[in-house]
Design a protein around this motif. Structure first.
Motif, PDB file in Angstrom:
ATOM      1  N   VAL A 186       0.788  -1.112  -0.011  1.00 36.90           N
ATOM      2  CA  VAL A 186       0.056  -0.096   0.066  1.00 36.90           C
ATOM      3  C   VAL A 186       0.994   1.148  -0.010  1.00 36.90           C
ATOM      4  CG1 VAL A 186      -1.457   1.307   1.268  1.00 36.90           C
ATOM      5  CG2 VAL A 186      -1.773  -1.129   1.509  1.00 36.90           C
ATOM      6  N   PRO A 187       0.856   1.920  -0.961  1.00 29.97           N
ATOM      7  CA  PRO A 187       1.799   3.021  -1.211  1.00 29.97           C
ATOM      8  C   PRO A 187       1.341   4.287   0.036  1.00 29.97           C
ATOM      9  CG  PRO A 187       1.256   2.696  -3.311  1.00 29.97           C
ATOM     10  CD  PRO A 187       0.309   1.881  -2.396  1.00 29.97           C
ATOM     11  N   MET A 188       2.236   4.892   0.288  1.00 34.44           N
ATOM     12  CA  MET A 188       1.841   5.892   1.404  1.00 34.44           C
ATOM     13  C   MET A 188       1.057   6.981   0.849  1.00 34.44           C
ATOM     14  SD  MET A 188       3.189   5.810   4.473  1.00 34.44           S
ATOM     15  CE  MET A 188       3.525   7.491   5.301  1.00 34.44           C
ATOM     16  N   ASP A 189      -0.232   7.266   1.163  1.00 32.16           N
ATOM     17  CA  ASP A 189      -1.269   7.947   0.753  1.00 32.16           C
ATOM     18  C   ASP A 189      -2.143   8.376   1.722  1.00 32.16           C
ATOM     19  OD1 ASP A 189      -2.127   9.752  -1.300  1.00 32.16           O
ATOM     20  OD2 ASP A 189      -2.703   8.082  -2.616  1.00 32.16           O
ATOM     21  N   LYS A 190      -3.044   9.606   1.405  1.00 34.41           N
ATOM     22  CA  LYS A 190      -4.080   9.952   2.369  1.00 34.41           C
ATOM     23  C   LYS A 190      -5.201   8.682   2.279  1.00 34.41           C
ATOM     24  CE  LYS A 190      -6.763  13.437   4.293  1.00 34.41           C
ATOM     25  NZ  LYS A 190      -6.336  14.425   5.161  1.00 34.41           N
ATOM     26  N   GLN A 191      -5.677   8.230   3.345  1.00 28.95           N
ATOM     27  CA  GLN A 191      -6.839   7.280   3.226  1.00 28.95           C
ATOM     28  C   GLN A 191      -8.181   7.823   3.657  1.00 28.95           C
ATOM     29  OE1 GLN A 191      -5.792   4.312   2.169  1.00 28.95           O
ATOM     30  NE2 GLN A 191      -3.831   5.072   1.901  1.00 28.95           N
ATOM     31  N   VAL A 192      -9.321   7.087   3.187  1.00 28.59           N
ATOM     32  CA  VAL A 192     -10.494   7.596   3.574  1.00 28.59           C
ATOM     33  C   VAL A 192     -10.735   7.901   4.995  1.00 28.59           C
ATOM     34  CG1 VAL A 192     -11.514   6.551   1.788  1.00 28.59           C
ATOM     35  CG2 VAL A 192     -11.226   5.214   3.711  1.00 28.59           C
ATOM     36  N   TRP A 193     -10.119   7.463   6.077  1.00 23.00           N
ATOM     37  CA  TRP A 193     -10.223   7.564   7.218  1.00 23.00           C
ATOM     38  C   TRP A 193      -9.521   8.845   7.876  1.00 23.00           C
ATOM     39  CZ3 TRP A 193      -7.606   3.250   5.916  1.00 23.00           C
ATOM     40  CH2 TRP A 193      -6.178   3.103   6.293  1.00 23.00           C
ATOM     41  N   GLY A 194      -8.776   9.474   6.930  1.00 23.09           N
ATOM     42  CA  GLY A 194      -8.148  10.838   7.139  1.00 23.09           C
ATOM     43  C   GLY A 194      -6.578  10.748   7.288  1.00 23.09           C
ATOM     44  N   ASP A 195      -6.005   9.433   7.663  1.00 22.98           N
ATOM     45  CA  ASP A 195      -4.573   9.247   8.156  1.00 22.98           C
ATOM     46  C   ASP A 195      -3.853   9.178   6.751  1.00 22.98           C
ATOM     47  OD1 ASP A 195      -5.361   9.454  10.553  1.00 22.98           O
ATOM     48  OD2 ASP A 195      -4.653   7.499  10.986  1.00 22.98           O
ATOM     49  N   ILE A 196      -2.550   9.548   6.699  1.00 22.99           N
ATOM     50  CA  ILE A 196      -1.909   9.015   5.784  1.00 22.99           C
ATOM     51  C   ILE A 196      -1.216   7.562   5.989  1.00 22.99           C
ATOM     52  CG2 ILE A 196       0.563   9.481   4.298  1.00 22.99           C
ATOM     53  CD1 ILE A 196      -0.255  12.615   5.078  1.00 22.99           C
ATOM     54  N   PHE A 197      -1.269   6.641   5.193  1.00 26.36           N
ATOM     55  CA  PHE A 197      -0.957   5.137   5.636  1.00 26.36           C
ATOM     56  C   PHE A 197      -0.192   4.530   4.294  1.00 26.36           C
ATOM     57  CE2 PHE A 197      -2.031   0.833   5.476  1.00 26.36           C
ATOM     58  CZ  PHE A 197      -1.794   0.412   6.546  1.00 26.36           C
ATOM     59  N   GLY A 198       0.589   3.559   4.894  1.00 28.91           N
ATOM     60  CA  GLY A 198       1.090   2.866   3.740  1.00 28.91           C
ATOM     61  C   GLY A 198       1.553   1.589   4.374  1.00 28.91           C
ATOM     62  N   ALA A 199       1.789   0.506   3.661  1.00 27.31           N
ATOM     63  CA  ALA A 199       2.266  -0.762   4.057  1.00 27.31           C
ATOM     64  C   ALA A 199       3.224  -1.459   3.266  1.00 27.31           C
ATOM     65  CB  ALA A 199       0.952  -1.727   4.372  1.00 27.31           C
ATOM     66  N   PHE A 200       4.098  -2.324   3.687  1.00 23.81           N
ATOM     67  CA  PHE A 200       5.095  -3.095   3.039  1.00 23.81           C
ATOM     68  C   PHE A 200       5.475  -4.438   3.696  1.00 23.81           C
ATOM     69  CE2 PHE A 200       7.101   0.402   5.158  1.00 23.81           C
ATOM     70  CZ  PHE A 200       8.188  -0.336   5.894  1.00 23.81           C
ATOM     71  N   LYS A 201       6.097  -5.254   2.979  1.00 29.97           N
ATOM     72  CA  LYS A 201       6.977  -6.268   3.407  1.00 29.97           C
ATOM     73  C   LYS A 201       8.527  -5.896   3.171  1.00 29.97           C
ATOM     74  CE  LYS A 201       5.798 -10.420   2.935  1.00 29.97           C
ATOM     75  NZ  LYS A 201       5.383 -11.037   4.090  1.00 29.97           N
ATOM     76  N   ASP A 202       9.628  -5.878   4.168  1.00 28.55           N
ATOM     77  CA  ASP A 202      10.671  -5.306   3.988  1.00 28.55           C
ATOM     78  C   ASP A 202      11.498  -6.343   3.498  1.00 28.55           C
ATOM     79  OD1 ASP A 202      11.633  -6.854   6.275  1.00 28.55           O
ATOM     80  OD2 ASP A 202      11.704  -5.508   7.494  1.00 28.55           O
ATOM     81  N   TYR A 255      13.576  -8.280   4.648  1.00 31.87           N
ATOM     82  CA  TYR A 255      13.743  -9.406   5.426  1.00 31.87           C
ATOM     83  C   TYR A 255      12.457 -10.248   5.811  1.00 31.87           C
ATOM     84  CZ  TYR A 255      18.019  -7.168   5.884  1.00 31.87           C
ATOM     85  OH  TYR A 255      19.303  -6.393   5.626  1.00 31.87           O
ATOM     86  N   GLY A 256      11.497  -9.888   5.128  1.00 28.26           N
ATOM     87  CA  GLY A 256      10.189 -10.579   5.152  1.00 28.26           C
ATOM     88  C   GLY A 256       9.185 -10.086   6.254  1.00 28.26           C
ATOM     89  N   ILE A 257       9.651  -8.877   6.864  1.00 31.10           N
ATOM     90  CA  ILE A 257       8.797  -8.468   8.075  1.00 31.10           C
ATOM     91  C   ILE A 257       7.863  -7.447   7.429  1.00 31.10           C
ATOM     92  CG2 ILE A 257       8.763  -7.201  10.149  1.00 31.10           C
ATOM     93  CD1 ILE A 257      10.336 -10.077  10.353  1.00 31.10           C
ATOM     94  N   ASP A 258       6.516  -7.683   7.988  1.00 27.04           N
ATOM     95  CA  ASP A 258       5.484  -6.861   7.610  1.00 27.04           C
ATOM     96  C   ASP A 258       5.261  -5.626   8.314  1.00 27.04           C
ATOM     97  OD1 ASP A 258       4.141  -8.437   5.257  1.00 27.04           O
ATOM     98  OD2 ASP A 258       3.640  -9.813   6.746  1.00 27.04           O
ATOM     99  N   TRP A 259       5.059  -4.395   7.769  1.00 29.85           N
ATOM    100  CA  TRP A 259       5.250  -2.928   8.387  1.00 29.85           C
ATOM    101  C   TRP A 259       3.909  -2.315   7.944  1.00 29.85           C
ATOM    102  CZ3 TRP A 259       8.790  -1.127  11.842  1.00 29.85           C
ATOM    103  CH2 TRP A 259      10.157  -1.980  12.153  1.00 29.85           C
ATOM    104  N   MET A 260       3.404  -1.476   8.885  1.00 31.33           N
ATOM    105  CA  MET A 260       2.465  -0.524   8.242  1.00 31.33           C
ATOM    106  C   MET A 260       2.822   0.812   9.010  1.00 31.33           C
ATOM    107  SD  MET A 260      -1.161  -2.451   9.430  1.00 31.33           S
ATOM    108  CE  MET A 260      -0.610  -2.789  11.111  1.00 31.33           C
ATOM    109  N   ILE A 261       2.758   1.824   8.212  1.00 27.77           N
ATOM    110  CA  ILE A 261       3.164   3.140   8.635  1.00 27.77           C
ATOM    111  C   ILE A 261       1.919   4.197   8.773  1.00 27.77           C
ATOM    112  CG2 ILE A 261       4.734   5.271   8.597  1.00 27.77           C
ATOM    113  CD1 ILE A 261       6.416   2.484   8.737  1.00 27.77           C
ATOM    114  N   ASP A 262       1.633   4.592   9.568  1.00 28.71           N
ATOM    115  CA  ASP A 262       0.382   5.788   9.522  1.00 28.71           C
ATOM    116  C   ASP A 262       0.664   6.994  10.248  1.00 28.71           C
ATOM    117  OD1 ASP A 262      -2.752   5.622   9.567  1.00 28.71           O
ATOM    118  OD2 ASP A 262      -2.151   6.210  11.674  1.00 28.71           O
ATOM    119  N   VAL A 263       0.467   7.972   9.362  1.00 28.04           N
ATOM    120  CA  VAL A 263       0.672   9.444   9.968  1.00 28.04           C
ATOM    121  C   VAL A 263      -0.697   9.754  10.309  1.00 28.04           C
ATOM    122  CG1 VAL A 263       1.244  11.760   9.482  1.00 28.04           C
ATOM    123  CG2 VAL A 263       2.484   9.787   8.362  1.00 28.04           C
ATOM    124  N   ARG A 264      -1.136  10.171  11.655  1.00 34.88           N
ATOM    125  CA  ARG A 264      -2.231  10.204  12.201  1.00 34.88           C
ATOM    126  C   ARG A 264      -2.563  11.718  11.870  1.00 34.88           C
ATOM    127  NH1 ARG A 264      -0.425   8.432  18.246  1.00 34.88           N
ATOM    128  NH2 ARG A 264      -0.374   6.200  17.552  1.00 34.88           N
TER     129      ARG A 264
END
Length: 135
Positions: A106-122, A124-133
């Motif tokens: 999920v590319p970093m972008d503004k989401q319908v709930w109002g936050d800027i959010f993105g997700a990726f697998k690094d 090393y295979g670790i799943d991350w979510m980044i959320d700018v409130r």
């Protein structure tokens, strides 16, 4: 009663040292690692230099990790690490740094709930979510 502290414990397939050094470069802190060979001189040669326990503490994020002693796929995809806050520039930088060499889902972008959010697998295979409130 004192509040308990939760530290994510990441499992790797032989590249724990590389991954933890990568995370240290991004989050800072003190990295301590112990190999299987340091703990048990009689361990199999194939895992002697693998990491039995690593801890990254005192930086922006504290977490631990190890190499799995048994070969084969890990039972992952049940946990994602979520990094959130209000510092958009800082969190976008973490997204860019952590996702390098990985797969953005999920590319970093503004989401319908109002936050800027993105997700990726690094890488090393670790799943991350980044959320700018949203403010």
């Amino acid at each position: 009663m004192e509040k308990a502290v939760l530290h994510p414990y990441l499992m790797f397939e032989g590249n724990c040292r590389e991954a933890m050094e990568f995370y240290k470069g991004i989050f800072g802190g003190e990295l301590n690692m112990m190999t299987f060979g340091q703990v048990d001189n009689s361990c199999p040669a194939a895992i002697r230099d693998h990491i039995m326990h690593a801890s990254l503490m005192g930086g922006e994020i504290d977490f631990m990790g190890c190499d799995t002693p048994k070969p084969g796929p890990l039972a992952g995809d049940k946990i994602q690490l979520s990094l959130s806050g209000f510092d958009e520039a800082g969190l976008r930088k973490k997204f860019t740094q952590l996702s390098e060499g990985g797969t953005i889902t999920v590319p970093m972008d503004k989401q319908v709930w109002g936050d800027i959010f993105g997700a990726f697998k690094d890488q090393y295979g670790i799943d991350w979510m980044i959320d700018v409130r949203a403010q």
